[in-house]
Scaffold this active site. Structure first.
Site, PDB file in Angstrom:
ATOM      1  N   MET A   1      51.627  44.550  40.648  1.00 55.63           N
ATOM      2  CA  MET A   1      52.515  45.070  41.685  1.00 55.63           C
ATOM      3  C   MET A   1      52.251  44.470  43.058  1.00 55.63           C
ATOM      4  O   MET A   1      52.949  44.801  44.017  1.00 55.63           O
ATOM      5  CB  MET A   1      52.362  46.595  41.776  1.00 55.63           C
ATOM      6  CG  MET A   1      52.825  47.342  40.539  1.00 55.63           C
ATOM      7  SD  MET A   1      54.598  47.113  40.210  1.00 55.63           S
ATOM      8  CE  MET A   1      55.309  47.818  41.690  1.00 55.63           C
ATOM      9  N   ARG A   2      51.230  43.594  43.158  1.00 47.55           N
ATOM     10  CA  ARG A   2      50.925  43.053  44.476  1.00 47.55           C
ATOM     11  C   ARG A   2      52.094  42.247  45.040  1.00 47.55           C
ATOM     12  O   ARG A   2      52.344  42.248  46.249  1.00 47.55           O
ATOM     13  CB  ARG A   2      49.654  42.201  44.419  1.00 47.55           C
ATOM     14  CG  ARG A   2      49.233  41.700  45.798  1.00 47.55           C
ATOM     15  CD  ARG A   2      47.887  41.006  45.758  1.00 47.55           C
ATOM     16  NE  ARG A   2      46.813  41.979  45.654  1.00 47.55           N
ATOM     17  CZ  ARG A   2      45.944  42.023  44.653  1.00 47.55           C
ATOM     18  NH1 ARG A   2      46.030  41.162  43.663  1.00 47.55           N
ATOM     19  NH2 ARG A   2      44.996  42.930  44.626  1.00 47.55           N
ATOM     20  N   ALA A   3      52.818  41.540  44.182  1.00 43.69           N
ATOM     21  CA  ALA A   3      53.939  40.731  44.652  1.00 43.69           C
ATOM     22  C   ALA A   3      54.999  41.599  45.319  1.00 43.69           C
ATOM     23  O   ALA A   3      55.565  41.223  46.360  1.00 43.69           O
ATOM     24  CB  ALA A   3      54.544  39.945  43.492  1.00 43.69           C
TER      25      ALA A   3
ATOM     26  N   ASP B   1      46.009  34.999  43.653  1.00 42.87           N
ATOM     27  CA  ASP B   1      46.819  36.196  43.853  1.00 42.87           C
ATOM     28  C   ASP B   1      46.462  36.926  45.135  1.00 42.87           C
ATOM     29  O   ASP B   1      47.244  37.740  45.627  1.00 42.87           O
ATOM     30  CB  ASP B   1      46.643  37.130  42.648  1.00 42.87           C
ATOM     31  CG  ASP B   1      47.630  38.282  42.661  1.00 42.87           C
ATOM     32  OD1 ASP B   1      48.837  38.013  42.798  1.00 42.87           O
ATOM     33  OD2 ASP B   1      47.196  39.444  42.556  1.00 42.87           O
TER      34      ASP B   1
END
Length: 672
Positions: free
Chosen positions: A274-276, A193
């Site tokens: 929420m990183r995406a 990720d």
């Protein structure tokens, strides 16, 4: 210094080059993970990127590459006064798979720290990579403790070294680029990720393109400098375009409509966290700047999704990476009306025939959707041994699907090992809880402070100590001994004979093995697969770190024929013998999945017993997963476990709390 292969001379691999260039335009995108088979120019393209990056200004004499316009106030070489800096090329630092912790984060001079009280610090690779590229080839093979350090540095933008009360901190912001061959194992989800983008690469199947690859490589090998000179103009043009895109980037507008498309896409594909969303927003902005635009269009959002989402959709290592492009297009079209910059006309520039057609998107190719058989028509009757008719259930059957995997309890190897770091069995490792001390053999890596002080204390008067500092000599230093967990070689020996061929039963067996494979992935084990049926046994998968390769072999495993149990055990014994020569520190755990029956050949039961006793003599930890079913049970799997010196567990018990006593059972069985 060797001349790198020019970036613009790489043939094909459009997605790979685009992902790298986007990170050069906006390092905030978060790096690139390049997945693909061997020999696909992964490392070549990454190493060539550094020559295209603009030079960086650094404080003269600073070992940590501080920016003269905004020097790090906590720099170990500081404090720095603002002033003119010196320019140098951007660095690309390579992190070897076998690097030590000290090489990565830096090392303290323990002797000077104790004797003089000074923070004598030698910077590591994280300091060298600050404001540049940190490249990890074969990143999936990186040791867990180095992965943890990378995660911390990537999250905080700084590296912290804490040793016996001495602390050093320095900035460590870098572009993380990793390459890997999925056949050799997958990455931990936490590290996966951390990569902003991912790219799947494969060798072209077009003869003309392959010819051009060979032609350019031979020309480069003959005269690297001359070959690079022929591509100097193209390299300069790309370098200038990167600079222009960086200057344009702050002016790019990410409208509410594009943001809604990004959020809707991430929600539609059910990515975690929420990183995406953040990565997609930064990538879409960089795409617009790279194209010379100040507005983010739907085509930028689509391309950003193809690069940022595939590796974030995987729930376990057996899921194939990729993105359903039809679903992506439907989501983007559904929310296209939310943006004032988008054309609501479905036949307009963002419609089905818009720039996302051939040559417009440049995203990952969709998964191969060619015709695939389900194996239902592949089964052929297997002739019996000696031409005799086979008993009921002995004919070969097509492969059946595995049942849903489930969480298993830990199967451990007894004793304390010294193998590769992992999460299965007890071992003496560089990381873990401190259990004692010893004199260092070679370089000191983990100081045992109390033992060192205790060794030095009796000699202070003889050494002429007069001040508060402790007089420490190298002979006083003590290495801390630690106990942690190791990864093992889990070798599966699976009975695929006719007695196991009932579809519901074999589905449950495959589901159990799949569950154990998933557990092996999480515990960083190597796995191997031996199957036996018919007239012999075969190594379906040699020992590897790729558990998804083992799962694929298991899924396609047909059943039928007699039960050459002895052949399976002997084949497994040979696999372990060879692997012990290759990796002597890694201990093995043998998992035999069978109902215990043995047929075919003279005295099959006696022969299987003799083969099993080879493992008992070699003290190989073993577990027999008893697949016998029905109201009448012969208990043959339990007898086999006794011969192996291990223990037996039924398929039902594999899910139950009763496995908690499995290690004790293995030890008591061996003692008996």
């Amino acid at each position: 210094m060797t001349t790198p292969f020019p970036f613009t001379a790489v043939v094909g691999q459009d997605d790979l080059r685009l992902a790298l260039l986007l990170n050069a335009v906006s390092p905030a995108v978060g790096g690139v993970l390049v997945r693909g088979e061997k020999g696909t120019a992964k490392s070549t393209a990454v190493r060539a990127l550094s020559a295209l990056l603009p030079a960086v200004a650094v404080v003269p004499g600073c070992r940590f590459s501080c920016d003269p316009a905004a020097p790090d106030p906590g720099c170990p070489d500081g404090p720095h006064e603002p002033g003119p800096g010196t320019g140098r090329p951007a660095r690309m630092v390579e992190l070897p798979v076998g690097a030590s912790e000290d090489r990565l984060v830096g090392a303290l001079d323990i002797e000077r720290a104790l004797a003089e009280g000074v923070k004598a610090f030698e910077p590591g690779l994280l300091a060298d990579a600050h404001r540049g590229i940190l490249y990890v080839d074969e990143v999936n093979l990186l040791h867990d403790h180095l992965v943890d350090l990378l995660l911390d540095a990537a999250a905080m933008g700084a590296s912290y070294v804490e040793r016996e009360g001495v602390s050093v901190r320095h900035a460590a912001r870098f572009l993380l680029v990793g390459t890997m061959n999925p056949e050799e194992g997958e990455l931990r989800p936490q590290l996966l990720d951390r990569f902003g983008l991912t790219v799947e690469v494969a060798a072209s199947r077009e003869p003309d393109q392959r010819v051009e690859v060979v032609r350019r490589r031979l020309a480069y090998d003959d005269d690297p400098a001359a070959f690079a000179a022929r591509w100097a103009q193209e390299e300069a043009a790309v370098r200038q375009r990167i600079v222009a895109a960086r200057e344009l980037l702050p002016q790019v507008r990410l409208g509410d409509g594009a943001l809604r498309q990004i959020a809707a896409t991430c929600a539609a594909f059910e990515v975690d966290g929420m990183r995406a969303d953040i990565v997609m927003a930064r990538t879409a902005t960089a795409l617009a700047a790279w194209a010379g635009r100040t507005d983010v269009l739907a085509e930028d959002v689509r391309q950003a999704a193809l690069l940022a989402l595939p590796h974030r959709r995987r729930r376990n290592p057996f899921d194939a990476p990729g993105l359903d492009e039809d679903k992506l297009d439907e989501t983007l079209e559904q929310f296209s009306g939310e943006s004032p910059d988008d054309d609501p006309d479905p036949d307009g520039p963002d419609g089905p025939d818009g720039p996302d057609g051939p040559g417009g998107g440049g995203g990952q190719p969709a998964p191969d959707s060619g015709p695939q058989g389900d194996g239902a028509g592949d089964a052929r009757p297997e002739a019996g041994e000696g031409g005799q008719p086979q008993p009921s259930g002995a004919r070969e059957q097509s492969a059946v699907r595995a049942a849903e995997p489930f969480r298993t309890k830990v199967l451990s190897v007894p004793g304390i090992g010294e193998g590769a770091a992992g999460r299965r069995s007890r071992a003496r490792t560089e990381h873990g809880r401190t259990t004692g001390s010893r004199r260092p053999r070679g370089a000191l890596t983990k100081l045992h402070l109390a033992a060192t002080v205790q060794a030095a204390a009796p000699h202070q008067r003889a050494r002429g100590r007069s001040g508060p500092g402790l007089v420490v000599r190298r002979d006083d230093l003590r290495q801390a001994t630690r106990e942690g967990r190791e990864g093992n070689l889990v070798l599966f020996v699976v009975d695929a004979s006719g007695s196991m061929a009932a579809r519901q039963r074999m589905s449950a067996v495959k589901g159990a093995v799949l569950s154990l494979l998933l557990d092996a992935y999480q515990r960083r084990d190597k796995v191997g697969l031996v199957t036996f049926r018919g007239s012999g046994a075969e190594v379906a998968l040699p020992p590897t770190s790729s558990v998804d390769a083992a799962a694929a072999r298991l899924e396609s495993l047909p059943t039928g024929g007699r039960t050459p149990l002895a052949a399976g055990l002997l084949k497994a014994h040979e696999v372990l013998r060879v692997e012990r020569l290759r990796d002597p520190a890694r201990r093995a755990l043998l998992v035999v999945v069978t109902d215990g029956r043995a047929t075919g050949g003279p005295e099959p039961v006696a022969l299987a017993g003799r083969a099993a006793r080879l493992f008992a003599a070699g003290q190989v930890a073993s577990v027999v997963v008893d697949c016998e079913s029905g109201p009448v049970r012969l208990g043959l799997a339990g007898q086999l476990a006794g011969e192996l010196g291990g223990t037996a567990v039924t398929l039902d018990e594999l899910r139950a709390d009763s496995i908690a006593g499995l290690v004790k059972g293995m030890q008591s069985g061996r003692a008996a």
